[in-house]
Motif scaffolding. Structure first.
Motif, PDB file in Angstrom:
ATOM      1  N   THR A  29      52.399  30.875  45.557  1.00 31.49           N
ATOM      2  CA  THR A  29      52.551  32.285  45.183  1.00 31.49           C
ATOM      3  C   THR A  29      53.365  32.441  43.899  1.00 31.49           C
ATOM      4  OG1 THR A  29      54.512  32.414  46.573  1.00 31.49           O
ATOM      5  CG2 THR A  29      52.465  33.175  47.556  1.00 31.49           C
ATOM      6  N   CYS A  30      53.828  31.327  43.358  1.00 33.46           N
ATOM      7  CA  CYS A  30      54.657  31.300  42.134  1.00 33.46           C
ATOM      8  C   CYS A  30      56.026  31.937  42.338  1.00 33.46           C
ATOM      9  CB  CYS A  30      53.947  31.946  40.948  1.00 33.46           C
ATOM     10  SG  CYS A  30      52.453  31.085  40.525  1.00 33.46           S
TER      11      CYS A  30
ATOM     12  N   LYS B  18      48.415  33.081  44.660  1.00 31.00           N
ATOM     13  CA  LYS B  18      48.335  33.921  45.856  1.00 31.00           C
ATOM     14  C   LYS B  18      49.303  35.104  45.745  1.00 31.00           C
ATOM     15  CE  LYS B  18      46.722  30.471  49.051  1.00 31.00           C
ATOM     16  NZ  LYS B  18      47.152  29.237  49.681  1.00 31.00           N
ATOM     17  N   PRO B  19      48.993  36.224  46.421  1.00 33.45           N
ATOM     18  CA  PRO B  19      49.939  37.342  46.412  1.00 33.45           C
ATOM     19  C   PRO B  19      51.226  36.984  47.151  1.00 33.45           C
ATOM     20  CG  PRO B  19      48.075  37.794  47.862  1.00 33.45           C
ATOM     21  CD  PRO B  19      47.757  36.525  47.151  1.00 33.45           C
TER      22      PRO B  19
ATOM     23  N   TRP C 208      56.427  34.442  36.014  1.00 38.30           N
ATOM     24  CA  TRP C 208      55.338  33.470  35.844  1.00 38.30           C
ATOM     25  C   TRP C 208      54.707  33.600  34.460  1.00 38.30           C
ATOM     26  CZ3 TRP C 208      53.925  29.015  37.355  1.00 38.30           C
ATOM     27  CH2 TRP C 208      52.609  28.575  37.259  1.00 38.30           C
ATOM     28  N   GLU C 209      54.536  34.852  34.037  1.00 39.72           N
ATOM     29  CA  GLU C 209      53.953  35.102  32.714  1.00 39.72           C
ATOM     30  C   GLU C 209      54.872  34.559  31.621  1.00 39.72           C
ATOM     31  OE1 GLU C 209      52.768  39.077  30.444  1.00 39.72           O
ATOM     32  OE2 GLU C 209      52.260  39.119  32.571  1.00 39.72           O
ATOM     33  N   GLU C 210      56.172  34.836  31.804  1.00 41.73           N
ATOM     34  CA  GLU C 210      57.159  34.385  30.825  1.00 41.73           C
ATOM     35  C   GLU C 210      57.181  32.853  30.743  1.00 41.73           C
ATOM     36  OE1 GLU C 210      61.172  35.912  31.470  1.00 41.73           O
ATOM     37  OE2 GLU C 210      61.879  34.239  30.247  1.00 41.73           O
ATOM     38  N   LEU C 211      57.084  32.236  31.926  1.00 39.01           N
ATOM     39  CA  LEU C 211      57.114  30.778  31.989  1.00 39.01           C
ATOM     40  C   LEU C 211      55.910  30.183  31.251  1.00 39.01           C
ATOM     41  CD1 LEU C 211      58.988  28.723  33.309  1.00 39.01           C
ATOM     42  CD2 LEU C 211      57.462  28.667  35.253  1.00 39.01           C
TER      43      LEU C 211
END
Lengths: 308, 104
Positions: free
Chosen positions: A241-242, A264-265, A299-302
């Motif tokens: 799910t990150c 996953k959500p 997650w986007e930033e990573l």
């Protein structure tokens, strides 16, 4: 590449008979990490579950040199020990070519909150140490108080869910990035269910010259309130799910070690644990949304940082 | 266990008996269920050894030999994580507790 059979053949540095909870996630982490170096190991342990459960006087579960001083200063203790060994080598009391490894260990309470200043100082001074934080998101040893690693929405004894409160309302601290900001040679985040990844990271951390930091997800059936047999399934879920991305930062360069095929959500992770149970009430729906938003953002930033 | 007085303890209560917690049998914590190892189904993946929090999986060379019930707390992680179709470790009901068995 190491095989589990080879690892199993190595003598345990942490042995049986410790008092950790049924289904505890800490021994799984240290079973792997302590095997990642063959050199003699000196460990400084911050107060926490691992310290309390492995050294119930007059018993000890450690087969290596181990020291505990206080909650906040595992990093200071281990950096002092590292300097002492240097001095002893200089004086000729220890052969100059003999290698030692220095490991600081703390839970999320002793690392994220109480020991952060000491850890920051130790890595800034550039000691050749490895610091491992086992992050179970809560002060489990003292009865489940919230820590700065507790995620939003989680119920803890000092942020209890009730008629007015949805559990903890603050965002969790991203300690791994705090350590990255110290510009040290190696920082990584790992999970016990991907043991090969954890082993490689621990090996790198021990081999690197200068300070290294590992942040490892730690399963806690007592405070997360789940069926203890499902621990490793939960670790899979946290990574898929990150919520707990696996990545490493080597000399400032980000690398994500595992990207789930299908992200996953966060709901999948939340519904497995009793500490999030109240989030399914209608009035707490905003917390779920906020949780998902934070995870997506991180997650986007990573991913952006990796592509730099 | 005899308790030592402060005169008998080592300076700074340094514990020189490394790894002596093995005398502490955590197997007495088990309540009602225990894992059972079925050797012929085992594919020697060692996941049970890896994921056992109480170091209760007995390993001999490159083979899993069974479960050490002196330390097994019956958490069941080994059974859940066993990857074979027909699980090589199954949880069974335990009638007699370890300390009761020892007391006989």
């Amino acid at each position: 590449m190491a095989k589990l059979k080879d690892l199993a053949a190595i003598e345990d540095r942490l042995v049986a008979g410790h008092g950790m909870c049924i289904g505890c996630g800490i021994p799984l982490i240290f079973k792997v990490i302590l095997r990642a170096t063959e050199d003699p190991l000196i460990i400084a342990n911050a107060t926490g579950c691992l310290e309390v459960c492995t050294t119930i006087f007059p018993r000890t579960s450690w087969n290596v040199t181990w020291v505990h001083s206080a909650f906040e200063n595992a990093a200071s203790t281990i950096s002092g020990i590292e300097v002492m060994y240097k001095a002893l080598k200089k004086k000729g009391r220890i052969p100059k070519d003999k290698r030692f490894k220095f490991l600081g260990v703390g839970g999320d309470g002793g690392t994220y909150d109480i020991g952060l200043q000491a850890l920051s100082g130790a890595v800034e001074r550039g000691h050749d140490i490895v610091y491992v934080c086992y992050d179970n998101n809560v002060y489990a040893n003292t009865g489940g108080q919230r820590s700065s690693a507790t995620p939003i929405g989680a119920s803890a004894t000092t942020s209890p869910a009730g008629t007015q409160s949805p559990g903890k309302i603050q965002r969790r601290k991203d300690l791994t990035k705090v350590l990255v900001a110290h510009n040290i040679p190696y920082v990584a985040q790992a999970s016990p269910h991907r043991w090969q990844d954890l082993y490689n990271k621990a090996k790198k951390a021990f081999e690197v010259e200068g300070p290294a930091f590992l942040n490892v997800l730690c399963l806690c059936p007592t405070e997360w309130k789940y069926d203890e047999s499902l621990g490793i399934r939960l670790a899979h879920m946290a990574v898929d799910t990150c919520v707990w991305p696996l990545y490493e930062v080597e000399n400032g360069k980000y690398k994500i070690n595992y990207k789930p095929k299908e992200k996953k959500p966060v709901l999948e992770w939340i519904k497995t644990q009793g500490r999030f149970r109240h989030l399914f009430k209608e009035k707490n729906a905003w917390v779920l949304e906020e949780f998902q938003k934070q995870v997506d953002q991180d997650w986007e930033e990573l991913n952006k940082l990796e592509s730099l | 266990m005899k308790k030592e007085s402060w005169k008998e303890l080592t300076l700074g209560t340094i514990n020189l008996d490394a790894g002596n917690s093995v005398k502490n049998l955590t197997g007495t914590w088990r309540s009602g269920k225990k894992p059972q190892f079925i050797e012929e189904r085992c594919i020697q993946c060692f996941f049970c050894w890896l994921y056992c929090p109480h170091f209760a999986i007995e390993v001999d060379g490159d083979k899993v030999r069974g479960i050490n019930y002196d330390y097994c707390t019956g958490c069941g992680i080994c059974s859940v994580e066993c990857p074979t179709k027909e699980k090589a470790i199954v949880m069974v009901k335990e009638e007699v507790k370890l300390f009761e068995e020892r007391a006989k």
